[in-house]
Design a protein around this motif. Sequence first.
Motif, mmCIF file in Angstrom:
data_model
loop_
_atom_site.group_PDB
_atom_site.id
_atom_site.type_symbol
_atom_site.label_atom_id
_atom_site.label_comp_id
_atom_site.label_asym_id
_atom_site.label_seq_id
_atom_site.Cartn_x
_atom_site.Cartn_y
_atom_site.Cartn_z
ATOM 1 N N GLU A 104 30.641 51.507 36.640
ATOM 2 C CA GLU A 104 31.377 51.147 37.762
ATOM 3 C C GLU A 104 30.985 50.528 38.668
ATOM 4 O OE1 GLU A 104 34.006 53.860 37.877
ATOM 5 O OE2 GLU A 104 34.866 53.531 35.512
ATOM 6 N N GLU A 105 29.667 50.190 38.567
ATOM 7 C CA GLU A 105 29.372 49.946 40.355
ATOM 8 C C GLU A 105 28.271 48.598 40.323
ATOM 9 O OE1 GLU A 105 26.720 53.307 41.392
ATOM 10 O OE2 GLU A 105 28.575 54.391 42.064
ATOM 11 N N LEU A 106 28.736 48.113 39.354
ATOM 12 C CA LEU A 106 27.783 46.950 38.909
ATOM 13 C C LEU A 106 28.064 45.484 40.612
ATOM 14 C CD1 LEU A 106 28.979 45.752 35.607
ATOM 15 C CD2 LEU A 106 26.498 46.730 36.052
ATOM 16 N N ASP A 107 29.497 46.029 41.155
ATOM 17 C CA ASP A 107 29.464 44.776 42.136
ATOM 18 C C ASP A 107 29.402 43.537 41.597
ATOM 19 O OD1 ASP A 107 30.395 44.912 44.581
ATOM 20 O OD2 ASP A 107 28.846 45.002 45.637
ATOM 21 N N ALA A 108 29.273 42.984 41.022
ATOM 22 C CA ALA A 108 29.017 41.685 40.836
ATOM 23 C C ALA A 108 30.886 40.669 40.352
ATOM 24 C CB ALA A 108 28.804 41.422 39.542
ATOM 25 N N GLY A 109 31.715 41.482 40.365
ATOM 26 C CA GLY A 109 33.016 40.314 40.818
ATOM 27 C C GLY A 109 33.260 40.543 38.260
ATOM 28 N N PRO A 110 34.842 39.878 38.764
ATOM 29 C CA PRO A 110 35.031 40.415 37.571
ATOM 30 C C PRO A 110 34.563 39.512 36.596
ATOM 31 C CG PRO A 110 36.718 38.869 38.461
ATOM 32 C CD PRO A 110 35.235 38.838 39.085
ATOM 33 N N VAL A 111 34.204 40.858 34.907
ATOM 34 C CA VAL A 111 33.333 40.692 33.868
ATOM 35 C C VAL A 111 34.495 39.355 33.230
ATOM 36 C CG1 VAL A 111 32.419 41.566 31.788
ATOM 37 C CG2 VAL A 111 32.247 42.811 34.490
ATOM 38 N N ALA B 119 36.091 44.351 32.522
ATOM 39 C CA ALA B 119 37.090 43.483 32.383
ATOM 40 C C ALA B 119 37.411 42.955 33.888
ATOM 41 C CB ALA B 119 38.646 45.242 32.897
ATOM 42 N N ALA B 120 38.635 42.035 34.235
ATOM 43 C CA ALA B 120 38.443 41.599 35.738
ATOM 44 C C ALA B 120 38.290 42.331 36.923
ATOM 45 C CB ALA B 120 40.218 40.062 36.181
ATOM 46 N N ASP B 121 37.969 44.250 36.980
ATOM 47 C CA ASP B 121 37.980 45.095 38.082
ATOM 48 C C ASP B 121 36.599 45.274 38.009
ATOM 49 O OD1 ASP B 121 37.491 46.271 35.357
ATOM 50 O OD2 ASP B 121 39.442 47.659 35.648
ATOM 51 N N GLY B 122 36.022 44.518 37.254
ATOM 52 C CA GLY B 122 34.345 44.220 37.756
ATOM 53 C C GLY B 122 33.476 45.788 36.636
ATOM 54 N N LEU B 123 34.320 46.134 35.785
ATOM 55 C CA LEU B 123 33.751 47.278 35.248
ATOM 56 C C LEU B 123 33.717 46.871 33.633
ATOM 57 C CD1 LEU B 123 36.693 49.960 37.020
ATOM 58 C CD2 LEU B 123 34.987 49.465 37.333
ATOM 59 N N VAL B 124 32.766 48.198 33.134
ATOM 60 C CA VAL B 124 32.144 48.467 31.670
ATOM 61 C C VAL B 124 32.366 49.287 31.265
ATOM 62 C CG1 VAL B 124 30.503 47.579 30.467
ATOM 63 C CG2 VAL B 124 30.526 45.447 31.836
ATOM 64 N N GLY C 72 22.126 50.003 37.803
ATOM 65 C CA GLY C 72 20.641 49.932 37.101
ATOM 66 C C GLY C 72 21.806 48.864 36.368
ATOM 67 N N ALA C 73 21.803 47.597 37.361
ATOM 68 C CA ALA C 73 21.761 45.763 37.242
ATOM 69 C C ALA C 73 20.688 45.959 38.058
ATOM 70 C CB ALA C 73 23.048 45.668 37.090
#
Length: 963
Positions: A305-312, A286-291, A366-367
């Motif tokens: 929830e810690e990808l911290d890369a922007g909207p997915v 989602a656009a909240d950056g979460l998978v 883990g990214a």
Amino acid sequence: MADETQALSLQWVYGLSNVPCNIINLSDEHNDRVVYAAAHTAVIYDKRTRKQTFLQGHCSAVTCLAASEDRSLLVSADAGKDSLLVFWDPATGQPTRTLQRPHAAGVAAAVALSPDASQMATLSAVDSSSGVQELSLWDLRPLTASPGNSSLQPSATTPIPAGDVQSRICYNPDDPSELLTNGKRRAYFWRSQLPGSSLISYYSPPLRSGDFHQDVGDFVASVFVPGTTQALTSTADGDVVVWDEQGMSAQMGTRATDRRAIKVMQLHGAAIHHLSCIGGFVVTGAADGLVRFFDSMLRMCAWFEELDAGPVGCVSFATKGQQRPQAVMQMHRLAAPDFMVSTLTGKLLSVSSESFNSSDPDNPSGAELLLEAPACSITDIAAHPLRPELLLLDADSGQLLRWDLASRQCLAQRQLGQDVKAARLALARDGGFVVLVCAGGQLLVLKGDTLEEVVVLKNTRQPITRVSVSSSGRYIAAADGSGQVLLYGFLPYKGTFLKWDLVGKFRAHHKEVVGLHFGEAPSGQTRLFSLGADRRLLEYNLAAADAANAGLRALAVLDVVAPGGAGTPCSMCFAPPMPYYSHASMDTLLLVADDAFKIKAYNPDAKAASATYLGPTFGGPITKLLPFRSVTDGGAWLAYSTAEQVVGLIVWPLDGDPQHSMGVIAHPGEVKGLALSFDGRKLVTLGEHGILNVWDVNTAALGPPPSRQASFGSSSAAAAAASKWAHLVGEPALLEELRDYFCYAQLLAQPQDTAGAYDITGRVPVSLLPDLMRAAGHYPSNADIDSLMAHVAFLAAMVPDDEAAISSSGVKPEAQPGSVAAAAGSQAGSQTGSASTSRLKQADAAAGQVQQQQDVQKSWQVAMPDGIDFDTFLCLFVNHRPVAEVSLQLIEQAFSTLGAGTAAGVLSSHRLLELLQQGGEAMSQEELLQALQILTGAEQPEDTLPEYMDARTFTAEVLGFAG
């Protein structure tokens, strides 16, 4: 690795296209690869080798990607004119089949393959002529049975009901005869009656906000839930709509198996762009950056929830050979393949699913960041003059970045103020400072390494559109949207220190400024020129700029296109140095490209075009020209770009031969920037949506530069050149006709009263050249004839001294002064006493306007050869004839220019004849009468003309052309 056979070969691509399903994970137990869409190129990135493989062939932007579950087949498609759908072998990166125009308007944003890859479904773009969108089903079994067979046709095609353009499509993995599509407001369930059948039925369940006592956002993506009768559609609000069979509650006219919305559930707090199923899980991004991972009852089981890369934007899982990817929860532990994530900020991540079970304190998400676009809305680029670095300007986010081309990392960045909307940038020759110009009229000077602010100046309210820095770094020139040129200098302040300040400004043009450049004359003098779409070239007085309160003054105002000439300037640059043996080697030459696909070598000292050459015609007119020197061969070259799609190289010196230029489709849309690395080995191009392409430059692939421009000397050289130019003429019948005309012209030039044999030299007098052009079908104006004669003199001056064994009218080549311009200047000086100053136009202080003197210095009258041979005639014909034939559209534009009404486009015959005797290269009454008599065949042609004419009537009834 660069392709040695290509002058420009793609070396690296920055950025990802923000289209649905823009990445596909190709990783398995043997490799770690991913394919993604980047404008009109599909890129395969190898995580282990960190190399890119380019799947090229599309001319328009790739709108969608799809792959079989075993990743043995890859499909890419685009939309628009000349659309393609291409099947690729991911292992080799080679195309296995190409379908041209799979739909009239191409494929919009969706293509899907059935689980066994035996079928394919495509959603077309909306046809602009009919307004219809189509769904097509394709039987792919012939593709694997006979790869060489190109007769792949859709097995079924059906129009989609109007009202909501469909943008996503997917197969039911449990029943490949069923598909689901969605647009923003409606979802359609489709069913093919039999495999290979042309019959397709559909059902679209209604959904109203009142059904669930809440508003339902626009639909985004859809998926079938394996092992159930349910399907899901995500929304822009972060919800999912759950569709299920009606069963016993089916309404009249519907079937029990038809689906309806049974509930709406919120899974994210922002738009859900990705929705897929793996094993027993529903996966969302989602656009909240979460998978997140959900079970079939939409209970959350795992989260990243810690990808911290922007909207997915998209999530894609690795495969395991021929098996469908599986994921399960075992003892509260997630067992799933690793996956890759693309974000709307241009990042590509590789995520380990095991990181959910055992978090690494150093990397809790883990990214791993695989690729990163420098920015998503880059508006301009500039190359560092001494290092392999780029400066990138992102106007939307207000960022300026220093980017290392070698390490592909950001070295420094600066956040500009919110009130600063920077539009263009330029670098000093030593890279010591950067100049930004803004839409608000500001000019910023920053330090080159740290990007720290030095000064902010604002001296115009208009947006600044162009900027240039002098080679010494002492001056900055800018042009704004009103055609005004501003000069800034690094000047003494109160006698104590130097600071940047405004020298002056000058209202130079009444149309857009298309070129603004500092350059150095061969003598070393720094000069500043501006070129406008108003066809005027201005040189500015830099020598007087140091004087206190001197302001900015025009040194000369010149018309680069004489009245009656064709073409509107589009770009300009200083020409590279001419070959040392050329008589023009000490002249200052400007190269001016126009919308007639010509490049003119313009001599501002002689105030005339020295030569006119056919430019590249691969795309539109050239909008940017960059001279550079090749480190491989030491020669000078030109890089160019057009407004859309095409960039390329041109060999210097110019000769008009298309084989000495090349072009590639670098971007599917606008080319927003062009830059050359400091060593000339890399060409960087900027397209839309922040896509940056880096190209390897191999000038050897275009061959050596032409050794000379015309064969005024040896006959063997003339024969070789003749064969080249003969090939470029095109039609064999036209070539034979030109030979006949040339032979006739030689006879015509002989004395008619001689009794002896004719002295046939293989040349015709230069005075017959305009008549030869007219006989060949090119009708030059007086201005065109002046350009033609100047080109002849320029070609003669380009011949080395040991080959220039021809006589000239008045001056032999070996007896000429140092340059054609000098000879022209000395001749004019003997007549006027002050050739340079008498032709300078000063500003009218009261009106603020500058006018150019109307005297034309005909530099071609000096050093004119006594004759030209056939290959020189062909060279001139190829370079000077119009690229586009006269069309009805051009005649309509001419009528509009003459004052025809915009509604009817009509002129009275009396007014038309009056204007032909007044404007431009005016015709005398006798000339006009003679022309009309020839066209109409009447003694009194005025009486035969219609009282009122539009362009179509004039074309058919006066000119006699078919409409």
